[in-house]
Scaffold this active site. Structure first.
Site, PDB file in Angstrom:
ATOM      1  N   LYS A  76      -3.696  -1.342   0.068  1.00  0.00           N
ATOM      2  CA  LYS A  76      -2.246  -1.410  -0.131  1.00  0.00           C
ATOM      3  C   LYS A  76      -1.762  -2.856  -0.189  1.00  0.00           C
ATOM      4  O   LYS A  76      -2.367  -3.757   0.396  1.00  0.00           O
ATOM      5  CB  LYS A  76      -1.522  -0.629   0.969  1.00  0.00           C
ATOM      6  CG  LYS A  76      -1.420  -1.315   2.304  1.00  0.00           C
ATOM      7  CD  LYS A  76      -0.244  -0.722   3.096  1.00  0.00           C
ATOM      8  CE  LYS A  76       0.238  -1.732   4.122  1.00  0.00           C
ATOM      9  NZ  LYS A  76       1.569  -1.525   4.619  1.00  0.00           N
TER      10      LYS A  76
ATOM     11  N   LYS B  53       1.843  -7.946   3.347  1.00  0.00           N
ATOM     12  CA  LYS B  53       1.809  -9.389   3.606  1.00  0.00           C
ATOM     13  C   LYS B  53       0.641  -9.752   4.503  1.00  0.00           C
ATOM     14  O   LYS B  53       0.139 -10.863   4.461  1.00  0.00           O
ATOM     15  CB  LYS B  53       3.144  -9.922   4.115  1.00  0.00           C
ATOM     16  CG  LYS B  53       3.669  -9.268   5.326  1.00  0.00           C
ATOM     17  CD  LYS B  53       5.067  -9.788   5.620  1.00  0.00           C
ATOM     18  CE  LYS B  53       5.806  -8.855   6.557  1.00  0.00           C
ATOM     19  NZ  LYS B  53       6.046  -7.513   6.003  1.00  0.00           N
TER      20      LYS B  53
ATOM     21  N   LYS C 201      -6.096  -3.454  16.562  1.00  0.00           N
ATOM     22  CA  LYS C 201      -6.155  -4.736  17.244  1.00  0.00           C
ATOM     23  C   LYS C 201      -7.204  -4.691  18.364  1.00  0.00           C
ATOM     24  O   LYS C 201      -8.002  -5.612  18.535  1.00  0.00           O
ATOM     25  CB  LYS C 201      -4.778  -5.089  17.815  1.00  0.00           C
ATOM     26  CG  LYS C 201      -4.603  -6.568  17.973  1.00  0.00           C
ATOM     27  CD  LYS C 201      -3.163  -7.006  17.997  1.00  0.00           C
ATOM     28  CE  LYS C 201      -3.141  -8.523  18.050  1.00  0.00           C
ATOM     29  NZ  LYS C 201      -1.813  -9.072  18.032  1.00  0.00           N
TER      30      LYS C 201
HETATM   31  P1  ADP Z   1       3.797  -5.126   5.280  1.00  0.00           P
HETATM   32  O1  ADP Z   1       2.631  -4.184   5.234  1.00  0.00           O
HETATM   33  O2  ADP Z   1       3.821  -6.039   4.133  1.00  0.00           O
HETATM   34  O3  ADP Z   1       3.882  -5.852   6.610  1.00  0.00           O
HETATM   35  P2  ADP Z   1       5.898  -3.479   6.376  1.00  0.00           P
HETATM   36  O4  ADP Z   1       4.911  -2.848   7.282  1.00  0.00           O
HETATM   37  O5  ADP Z   1       6.913  -4.392   6.963  1.00  0.00           O
HETATM   38  O6  ADP Z   1       5.110  -4.230   5.181  1.00  0.00           O
HETATM   39  O7  ADP Z   1       6.625  -2.293   5.590  1.00  0.00           O
HETATM   40  C1  ADP Z   1       8.024  -2.133   5.387  1.00  0.00           C
HETATM   41  C2  ADP Z   1       8.274  -0.842   4.621  1.00  0.00           C
HETATM   42  O8  ADP Z   1       7.652  -0.915   3.326  1.00  0.00           O
HETATM   43  C3  ADP Z   1       7.682   0.385   5.293  1.00  0.00           C
HETATM   44  O9  ADP Z   1       8.531   1.492   5.091  1.00  0.00           O
HETATM   45  C4  ADP Z   1       6.373   0.577   4.588  1.00  0.00           C
HETATM   46  O10 ADP Z   1       5.953   1.924   4.619  1.00  0.00           O
HETATM   47  C5  ADP Z   1       6.708   0.132   3.169  1.00  0.00           C
HETATM   48  N1  ADP Z   1       5.514  -0.420   2.508  1.00  0.00           N
HETATM   49  C6  ADP Z   1       4.872  -1.580   2.837  1.00  0.00           C
HETATM   50  N2  ADP Z   1       3.829  -1.820   2.017  1.00  0.00           N
HETATM   51  C7  ADP Z   1       3.800  -0.779   1.141  1.00  0.00           C
HETATM   52  C8  ADP Z   1       2.967  -0.436   0.036  1.00  0.00           C
HETATM   53  N3  ADP Z   1       1.964  -1.224  -0.350  1.00  0.00           N
HETATM   54  N4  ADP Z   1       3.223   0.708  -0.634  1.00  0.00           N
HETATM   55  C9  ADP Z   1       4.259   1.508  -0.263  1.00  0.00           C
HETATM   56  N5  ADP Z   1       5.082   1.236   0.757  1.00  0.00           N
HETATM   57  C10 ADP Z   1       4.880   0.118   1.461  1.00  0.00           C
END
Ligand code: ADP
Ligand code: TRP
Length: 321
Positions: free
Chosen positions: A191, A194, A111
């Site tokens: 990856k 969202k 950020k």
């Molecule tokens: P986002 O990146 O969509 O905001 P979060 O950061 O809220 O998702 O992640 C919630 C959980 O899901 C965490 O434990 C994170 O490591 C896992 N996670 C999120 N995206 C992935 C991905 N593309 N592959 C594997 N694990 C993921």
């Protein structure tokens, strides 16, 4: 052995969340005292500024987790803010956490690098996460690869406190399943997240899901050309849902060439639908009983608070509060 993880209610869960994290929660649950899972609504406050939305997301997260197989008889499920001890521990840890440790954390660093202003909540996010883990004497933390740094920071924070006040905290370890450590996005760029708008949500309507899957980015090499399945995001997504035989067959097809990506996508649509069909109907049933879900969360919070109280007393004793 305590297993613990938290997930933010910042939107509906996608395939990355399921395969990277939630599936591990479910596989590791084995008793209410052993597996603690919570909905990290205090962390979500760093991004969601709408009261109604945060409340709705929190309930949705609980429904999703239960529908996907989290079993309240085999795990303790609760909402982070229902255990107020967390904020007290967070402050105590803040007093022994070096600034430098937080300055190198990705979310904050990225950020700043973009020239955006960060607030203190984003900067101290990893301390709250450390408190989440340390408050329950957690040993193992199932997460996706992107959270590994936060678990390391948690160990450093625990180590710094232990160094100052004597052995107080248990040092946790991350549990990362390599096969799904990083589920790729539909755009193939990195990856699924969202934040990148490249997700398929586990419970979104089948029509939307189909459109998204059919729209997965692929290259424009001629059909006949042999292709390498390794590193191909469509192949990686397919193999999350397919059996070992189906995956091996598709790998063969890739290497031989002479196939259309469209057919692979069509198969993926069907596999994904079948994979989550049972969870989808459980979700329907549960959504008609929000009060039962709230009761599960209340019971979970009571169980978690018992342990939290014990650890917090130990911490306060150690540092003279
Ligand atoms: P986002 O990146 O969509 O905001 P979060 O950061 O809220 O998702 O992640 C919630 C959980 O899901 C965490 O434990 C994170 O490591 C896992 N996670 C999120 N995206 C992935 C991905 N593309 N592959 C594997 N694990 C993921
Ligand atoms: N930061 C985690 C994420 O974005 C969520 C989280 C909060 C968490 N506290 C935790 C994960 C404690 C594991 C343990 O996914």
């Amino acid at each position: 052995m305590r297993i613990l993880s938290g997930i933010q209610p910042t939107g509906r869960f996608h395939w990355g969340n399921y395969f990277g994290a939630i599936r591990q929660y479910i596989a590791l649950q084995n008793g209410k005292e052993s597996a603690f899972y919570f909905i990290a609504n205090l962390h979500a406050l760093t991004t969601i500024r709408d009261k109604k939305q945060l409340e709705q997301n929190t309930l949705d997260a609980a429904l999703d987790l239960l529908a996907l197989g989290l079993d309240p008889n085999q795990a303790t499920l609760f909402v982070q803010s229902d255990v107020p001890e967390i904020s007290e521990l967070c402050w105590i840890l803040m007093t022994t956490t070096p600034m430098g440790l937080l300055e190198k954390c990705h979310a904050y660093k990225d950020k700043k690098a973009k020239g955006l202003t960060a607030h203190a909540g984003l900067f101290t996010y990893p301390v709250l996460m450390a408190a989440d883990i340390l408050l329950y004497d957690s040993n193992l933390v199932p997460v996706g690869e992107d959270q590994d740094q936060h678990i390391e920071v948690c160990r450093d924070i625990a180590g710094a406190f232990n160094h100052t006040y004597g052995e107080t905290f248990v040092l946790p370890k991350a549990h990362i399943v390599q096969d799904a450590a990083k589920v790729p996005g539909l755009d193939g760029g990195g990856k699924m997240s969202k934040s990148y708008n490249n997700t398929v949500e586990v419970f979104e309507s089948l029509n939307v899901q189909k459109k998204k899957i059919m729209g997965i980015t692929t290259d424009s090499r001629p059909m006949e050309e042999p292709k390498d399945p390794v590193g191909d995001h469509l192949f990686a997504l397919y193999s999350l849902f397919a059996s070992a035989e189906q995956t091996a067959m598709l790998a063969d097809t890739y290497r031989r060439g002479n196939f259309g990506y469209g057919n692979v996508k069509k198969e993926l649509v069907v596999l994904a639908e079948q994979f989550f069909a049972e969870a989808r109907s459980r979700r329907e049933e549960l959504s008609a009983k929000p009060d039962e879900v709230r009761a599960v969360l209340a019971t979970g919070a009571a169980t978690a608070r018992k342990k939290a109280d014990e650890v917090l007393q130990r911490v306060k004793n150690a540092c003279g509060l």
